[in-house]
Design a protein around this motif. Structure first.
Motif, PDB file in Angstrom:
ATOM      1  N   PRO A  53      -5.004 -11.037   3.639  1.00 25.26           N
ATOM      2  CA  PRO A  53      -5.152  -9.873   2.706  1.00 25.26           C
ATOM      3  C   PRO A  53      -4.784  -8.645   3.567  1.00 25.26           C
ATOM      4  CG  PRO A  53      -7.346 -10.588   3.565  1.00 25.26           C
ATOM      5  CD  PRO A  53      -6.359 -11.585   3.955  1.00 25.26           C
ATOM      6  N   GLN A  54      -4.153  -7.700   2.849  1.00 25.16           N
ATOM      7  CA  GLN A  54      -4.082  -6.533   3.377  1.00 25.16           C
ATOM      8  C   GLN A  54      -4.515  -5.376   2.307  1.00 25.16           C
ATOM      9  OE1 GLN A  54      -0.112  -4.702   3.266  1.00 25.16           O
ATOM     10  NE2 GLN A  54      -0.918  -2.867   4.655  1.00 25.16           N
ATOM     11  N   ILE A  55      -5.393  -4.271   2.491  1.00 26.77           N
ATOM     12  CA  ILE A  55      -5.690  -3.486   1.452  1.00 26.77           C
ATOM     13  C   ILE A  55      -4.649  -2.126   2.205  1.00 26.77           C
ATOM     14  CG2 ILE A  55      -7.381  -1.742   0.812  1.00 26.77           C
ATOM     15  CD1 ILE A  55      -9.499  -3.879   1.064  1.00 26.77           C
ATOM     16  N   PHE A  56      -4.216  -1.676   1.123  1.00 26.06           N
ATOM     17  CA  PHE A  56      -3.016  -0.481   1.247  1.00 26.06           C
ATOM     18  C   PHE A  56      -3.205   0.540   0.321  1.00 26.06           C
ATOM     19  CE2 PHE A  56       1.012   1.166  -0.298  1.00 26.06           C
ATOM     20  CZ  PHE A  56       1.471   1.660   0.866  1.00 26.06           C
ATOM     21  N   ALA A  57      -3.321   1.670   1.238  1.00 21.71           N
ATOM     22  CA  ALA A  57      -3.739   3.047   0.296  1.00 21.71           C
ATOM     23  C   ALA A  57      -2.474   3.931   0.172  1.00 21.71           C
ATOM     24  CB  ALA A  57      -4.795   3.925   1.006  1.00 21.71           C
ATOM     25  N   ASP A  58      -2.144   4.288  -1.012  1.00 28.57           N
ATOM     26  CA  ASP A  58      -1.140   5.235  -1.451  1.00 28.57           C
ATOM     27  C   ASP A  58      -1.371   6.083  -2.658  1.00 28.57           C
ATOM     28  OD1 ASP A  58       1.880   5.519  -0.970  1.00 28.57           O
ATOM     29  OD2 ASP A  58       1.750   4.889  -3.140  1.00 28.57           O
ATOM     30  N   GLY A  59      -1.155   7.405  -2.542  1.00 22.17           N
ATOM     31  CA  GLY A  59      -1.471   8.133  -3.724  1.00 22.17           C
ATOM     32  C   GLY A  59      -2.746   8.059  -4.221  1.00 22.17           C
TER      33      GLY A  59
END
Length: 325
Positions: A183-189
């Motif tokens: 898993p990867q949690i990615f933050a954007d906008g």
């Protein structure tokens, strides 16, 4: 990395099989496989490049400042070695230190990105039986005011735990997916997305967050394995945004050499998209491959960025002939 905007990547080699977490400077002017330059390929495809004289090497060099007040000293690859700690996930914590988690939920911390202190297994409270057994490829992410540690077990269930600091302790909070690993949690906008590896594909799901409760929406495939050119699987996604273009680092190959595959051909690749949920398009073949020499089979990368806009790439590889990463 849109046309005309090429970033210089630096690389930490972390966990080579036996192992190694390392550091290597990536150059914006070269592209190489097994130490062979291919500037035409790099310039044509606008992909990440690196300097193979520093990749998986033992050379030293002062490579500049890191996040916050951290300064990267002279280094020798690998920066973590002599044990098996694959699949690094890295973050700069609120304490100003770097925190790394590897398979098995092993926790490392560093004040300079090169000298790492190996700590005990991550403190995850109230995890049910089997949730953190054989934990694979953990990710550590800042979500609102929380630090979220996520990982998968060998059955393909992705779990998460929440803490107040990057170094823990964490409290088990539930499942994010029932069908994936890495898993990867990615933050954007202002939004958060969960990327993970399914069978022969990379998937993404938008996350809904209510307090400490995190739920993943319907997942969609954003990268399918190229059966002709990518051995065994695609896995270990790491997505980042540069100037409105979304880049996904991912790995392909059979890391353990099973099924007649060559484990030394495990490598790191890149694809890009114009939004975090669109299909990602490949830009050429491997951007990091080493099939012979001191270290082989590099992959499963994580990136941090320093205050000066430099990116640092942590990844694992294995000592040639060894079984650790």
């Amino acid at each position: 990395m849109t046309a005309g905007v090429r970033r210089v990547f630096k690389r930490f080699f972390v966990g080579c099989i036996a192992v190694v977490f390392s550091f290597t400077q990536l150059s914006s002017s070269v592209f190489a496989l097994d130490g062979k330059f291919d500037e035409v390929f790099y310039n044509k495809n606008d992909v990440l490049g690196y300097n193979p004289s520093l990749a998986c090497s033992t050379s030293q060099g002062n490579i500049g400042p890191s996040n916050g007040s951290l300064t990267i000293p002279s280094y020798t690859n690998a920066v973590i070695k002599n044990d098996d700690h694959p699949d690094p996930g890295v973050i700069v914590g609120g304490d100003g230190e770097l925190h790394m988690y590897t398979s098995g939920l092993r926790h490392f911390s560093s004040k300079d990105g090169v000298n790492w202190k190996g700590l005990k297994e991550a403190d995850v409270k109230n995890a049910p039986g089997g949730a953190n057994t054989g934990a694979w490829a953990p990710d550590i992410a800042k979500v609102n005011d929380m630090y979220v540690l996520s990982w998968a077990n060998p059955s393909g269930t992705i779990y998460y735990a929440i803490g107040d600091s990057a170094g823990g302790p964490f409290t088990y909070s539930g499942k994010l997916a029932n069908e994936g690993i890495d898993p990867q949690i990615f933050a954007d906008g202002g939004k958060y997305y969960l990327y993970y590896a399914g069978i022969n594909q990379i998937k993404v799901a938008e996350l809904t967050i209510h307090g400490n409760n995190i739920k993943a929406g319907n997942a969609k495939s954003v990268l399918n394995r190229d059966m002709a050119t990518e051995d065994w699987t695609v896995e270990a996604p790491w997505v980042f945004n540069r100037n409105g273009t979304y880049y996904m680092l991912y790995s392909t190959g059979k890391w353990d050499g099973g099924g007649g595959f060559d484990r030394d051909k495990y490598d790191l690749r890149v694809a890009k998209a114009s939004s975090p949920t669109q299909k990602f398009t490949r830009k050429g073949g491997a951007i990091l491959r080493q099939t012979s020499g001191k270290f082989t089979g590099p992959g499963t990368a994580a990136i941090i960025s320093d205050k000066n806009g430099n990116d640092w790439l942590y990844y694992h590889a294995r000592p040639n002939g060894g079984n650790d990463r």
